[in-house]
Design a protein around this motif. Structure first.
Motif, PDB file in Angstrom:
ATOM      1  N   CYS A 132      -2.535  -6.456  -4.779  1.00  0.00           N
ATOM      2  CA  CYS A 132      -2.934  -7.120  -3.772  1.00  0.00           C
ATOM      3  C   CYS A 132      -2.225  -8.691  -3.853  1.00  0.00           C
ATOM      4  O   CYS A 132      -1.779  -9.109  -2.980  1.00  0.00           O
ATOM      5  CB  CYS A 132      -4.422  -7.386  -3.778  1.00  0.00           C
ATOM      6  SG  CYS A 132      -5.263  -5.913  -2.824  1.00  0.00           S
TER       7      CYS A 132
ATOM      8  N   GLU B 183       1.438   3.389  -3.213  1.00  0.00           N
ATOM      9  CA  GLU B 183      -0.107   4.317  -3.768  1.00  0.00           C
ATOM     10  C   GLU B 183       0.478   5.796  -3.608  1.00  0.00           C
ATOM     11  O   GLU B 183       1.607   6.138  -2.694  1.00  0.00           O
ATOM     12  CB  GLU B 183      -1.115   3.926  -2.745  1.00  0.00           C
ATOM     13  CG  GLU B 183      -1.618   2.577  -3.070  1.00  0.00           C
ATOM     14  CD  GLU B 183      -1.664   2.319  -4.576  1.00  0.00           C
ATOM     15  OE1 GLU B 183      -2.461   3.029  -5.346  1.00  0.00           O
ATOM     16  OE2 GLU B 183      -1.121   1.023  -5.338  1.00  0.00           O
TER      17      GLU B 183
ATOM     18  N   TYR C  51      -6.212   1.705   4.193  1.00  0.00           N
ATOM     19  CA  TYR C  51      -5.617   1.901   2.741  1.00  0.00           C
ATOM     20  C   TYR C  51      -5.306   0.507   2.177  1.00  0.00           C
ATOM     21  O   TYR C  51      -5.307  -0.484   2.970  1.00  0.00           O
ATOM     22  CB  TYR C  51      -4.089   2.303   3.257  1.00  0.00           C
ATOM     23  CG  TYR C  51      -4.057   3.672   3.817  1.00  0.00           C
ATOM     24  CD1 TYR C  51      -3.759   4.823   3.182  1.00  0.00           C
ATOM     25  CD2 TYR C  51      -4.387   3.928   5.416  1.00  0.00           C
ATOM     26  CE1 TYR C  51      -3.774   6.027   3.660  1.00  0.00           C
ATOM     27  CE2 TYR C  51      -4.193   5.103   5.900  1.00  0.00           C
ATOM     28  CZ  TYR C  51      -4.041   6.077   5.091  1.00  0.00           C
ATOM     29  OH  TYR C  51      -3.973   7.438   5.695  1.00  0.00           O
ATOM     30  N   TYR C  52      -5.543   0.376   0.959  1.00  0.00           N
ATOM     31  CA  TYR C  52      -5.414  -0.737   0.268  1.00  0.00           C
ATOM     32  C   TYR C  52      -4.343  -0.777  -0.846  1.00  0.00           C
ATOM     33  O   TYR C  52      -4.204   0.556  -1.342  1.00  0.00           O
ATOM     34  CB  TYR C  52      -6.725  -1.069  -0.429  1.00  0.00           C
ATOM     35  CG  TYR C  52      -7.951  -1.022   0.313  1.00  0.00           C
ATOM     36  CD1 TYR C  52      -8.498  -2.131   0.877  1.00  0.00           C
ATOM     37  CD2 TYR C  52      -8.698   0.168   0.258  1.00  0.00           C
ATOM     38  CE1 TYR C  52      -9.648  -1.760   1.714  1.00  0.00           C
ATOM     39  CE2 TYR C  52      -9.814   0.111   1.080  1.00  0.00           C
ATOM     40  CZ  TYR C  52     -10.286  -0.749   1.685  1.00  0.00           C
ATOM     41  OH  TYR C  52     -11.435  -0.688   2.540  1.00  0.00           O
ATOM     42  N   PRO C  53      -3.752  -1.682  -1.164  1.00  0.00           N
ATOM     43  CA  PRO C  53      -2.794  -1.484  -2.535  1.00  0.00           C
ATOM     44  C   PRO C  53      -3.818  -1.682  -3.695  1.00  0.00           C
ATOM     45  O   PRO C  53      -5.052  -1.923  -3.650  1.00  0.00           O
ATOM     46  CB  PRO C  53      -2.057  -2.752  -2.400  1.00  0.00           C
ATOM     47  CG  PRO C  53      -2.405  -3.428  -1.627  1.00  0.00           C
ATOM     48  CD  PRO C  53      -3.796  -2.970  -0.821  1.00  0.00           C
TER      49      PRO C  53
ATOM     50  N   PRO D  95       0.828  -1.357   0.048  1.00  0.00           N
ATOM     51  CA  PRO D  95       0.285   0.002   0.060  1.00  0.00           C
ATOM     52  C   PRO D  95       0.849   1.509  -0.014  1.00  0.00           C
ATOM     53  O   PRO D  95       0.246   2.331  -0.492  1.00  0.00           O
ATOM     54  CB  PRO D  95      -0.935  -0.241   1.410  1.00  0.00           C
ATOM     55  CG  PRO D  95      -0.806  -1.726   1.653  1.00  0.00           C
ATOM     56  CD  PRO D  95       0.487  -2.047   1.190  1.00  0.00           C
TER      57      PRO D  95
ATOM     58  N   VAL E 213      -4.285  -1.017   7.082  1.00  0.00           N
ATOM     59  CA  VAL E 213      -3.817  -1.234   5.770  1.00  0.00           C
ATOM     60  C   VAL E 213      -4.238  -2.623   5.678  1.00  0.00           C
ATOM     61  O   VAL E 213      -4.068  -3.562   6.473  1.00  0.00           O
ATOM     62  CB  VAL E 213      -2.199  -1.283   5.845  1.00  0.00           C
ATOM     63  CG1 VAL E 213      -1.546  -1.755   4.980  1.00  0.00           C
ATOM     64  CG2 VAL E 213      -1.915   0.304   5.943  1.00  0.00           C
TER      65      VAL E 213
END
Ligand code: KG4
Ligand code: ZN
Length: 334
Positions: free
Chosen positions: A298, A122, A291-293, A119, A264
Motif C-alpha cells: 500500500c 495479489e 480489492y486491496y494490495p 493490487p 480497487v
C-alpha cells in the motif's frame, strides 16, 4: 522477462525484481522514517542523499536472494514522477546508468500508476475495468481504470490529500511522524461519537474531496480541550470516522456513476484498517467487490514500480540513454 524496479520518489528506497512469467521474485525496502522523524517531516536533500546510499546495496541484496546476477536483468523501471525532484533523479540516473551498462531497456514509470496496479500483484487480481480509490500522502483521486494506461480522473482533492490530512492532524495532536499509522493506532483506542467533526463535501454532488477544513476543525476542537491521552484518542477517532465516511461514500458514488462493480484501493491510506473494514462491509451489503494490495504494497515500494514497468515495457518506445523526472505529473495524462 526479468524487470528490476527502483522507487525513490520520497522517503522510501524500494527495489524489486518482477518476472513476467514467474511474478514477483524478490523485493526490499529501506524506510527513511527514523532519519526524518526528528525534523517532523521529509527533508528532501537528506532523502536524496540516503537514496544514493541505498539503491545499489539493496539491488545486490535482492539479486542474491533471487539467485540472479546483474546479467539476468532484462529491463529496468524507475519512478519518473511525481515526487521530490532530487530523490527522483537518484533513481532515474542509477536506472539509466545500469541500463546503459547492461544494454537493456529502461522505462520511467508514473508513481501513481504503480500504486494503482499494486493490487494486481495479489493472487486474485481484479479484472478491468474498475474504479480506483487512490489515497496517498500526496494524492487523493477516484479514477476509472479501463486497462493499463487507460485512466480517467473522476474526482480528486481540491486541497490536502487524505494522507497529508492524516499527517497534519497527527502533528496537531502532538503525535509522531509519519502521522497516518500513529493516528489510526490512537483512533483504535478512541470512543466513537464523543466528538463529531464535519464531513467535507459529502453532499457536493461530485466526486471531489476537500480535507483541509477537517484539519482546521481538529485544531479548533483541540484548542478547546485538555489534551489527555483519552481525549487525543477520541479526537483521532472522530477525525478517522469523518475521513473514512467521506472516502467510502464517494467511492460508492463513483461505482454508481460508472456502473462498475469493482473497487480497487491503493496508496498509503489504503493501509488504514477502519477504511478497509468499512469498504469491505459496504461491499458485502451493496454487492460490489473490493480489492486491496498487501499492506506492505500500500505504501511506497519497488514491487509496484517493477510490475508497472513490466506491464508497459512491451509497448514502450526506446528513448536511448536520456532520462527525465517529472516532480509534478498528472496520471490522467499518460
Ligand atoms: O503511498 P504513500 O506511501 O506515499 C505517497 O505516495 O504519498 O503514502 C503515505 C501516506 C502518508 O501520508 C501516511 O501517513 C499514510 O499514507 N498512511 C496511513 C496509514 N499508513 C500510511 N494513513 C492512515 N492510516 C494508515 N494506517
Ligand atoms: Zn506513494
Amino acid at each position: 522477462m526479468l524487470v528490476l524496479g527502483i522507487e525513490t520518489s520520497c522517503d522510501e528506497t524500494g527495489v524489486a525484481l518482477y518476472h513476467t512469467e514467474r511474478g514477483l521474485v524478490a523485493h526490499a525496502l529501506h524506510s527513511q522514517v527514523a532519519m526524518h522523524a526528528e525534523y517532523g517531516g521529509v527533508v528532501p536533500e537528506l532523502a536524496s542523499r540516503d537514496h544514493i546510499r541505498r539503491v545499489l546495496p539493496l539491488t545486490r541484496q535482492i539479486l542474491k536472494e533471487a539467485g540472479c546476477t546483474l546479467g539476468d536483468i532484462e529491463a529496468i523501471a524507475y519512478t519518473e514522477g511525481p515526487g521530490l525532484a532530487g530523490a527522483l533523479l537518484v533513481g532515474a540516473s542509477i536506472a539509466t546508468s545500469l541500463g546503459f551498462a547492461l544494454k537493456v531497456p529502461v522505462i520511467g514509470v508514473h508513481h501513481l500508476e504503480g500504486h494503482l496496479l499494486a493490487p494486481l500483484l495479489e493472487p486474485n487480481p481484479p479484472e478491468f475495468p474498475f474504479v480506483a480509490l487512490l489515497v496517498s500522502g500526496g494524492h487523493s483521486q477516484l479514477m476509472r481504470v479501463s486497462g493499463i494506461g487507460e485512466y480517467e480522473t473522476l474526482g480528486e482533492t481540491l486541497d490536502d490529500a487524505a494522507g497529508e490530512a492524516f499527517d497534519k492532524t497527527a502533528k496537531l495532536l502532538g503525535l509522531g511522524y509519519p502521522g497516518g499509522p500513529e493516528l489510526s493506532l490512537r483512533a483504535g483506542q478512541g470512543v466513537a461519537g464523543r466528538f463529531k467533526l464535519p464531513r467535507p463535501m459529502l453532499n457536493s454532488g461530485d466526486l471531489n474531496f476537500s480535507f483541509s477544513g477537517l484539519k482546521t476543525a481538529v485544531l479548533t476542537l483541540a484548542r478547546q480541550q485538555t489534551l489527555d491521552q483519552q481525549t487525543i484518542a477520541d479526537i483521532a477517532r472522530a477525525f478517522q470516522d469523518a475521513i473514512v465516511e467521506v472516502l467510502a461514500v464517494k467511492s460508492q458514488a463513483a461505482l454508481r456513476q460508472t456502473g462498475l462493480s469493482r473497487l480497487v484501493v491503493a496508496g498509503g491510506v489504503g493501509a488504514n484498517r477502519q477504511l478497509r473494514e468499512t469498504l469491505s462491509a459496504n461491499a458485502q451489503r451493496r454487492g460490489f467487490e473490493v480489492y486491496y494490495p498487501k499492506l506492505e504494497f500500500c505504501t511506497d515500494n519497488g514491487a509496484m514500480i517493477a510490475f508497472a514497468g513490466a506491464m508497459r515495457i512491451k509497448h514502450a518506445t526506446p528513448k536511448g540513454w536520456k532520462f527525465n523526472v517529472r516532480p509534478r505529473w498528472d496520471l490522467a495524462s499518460i
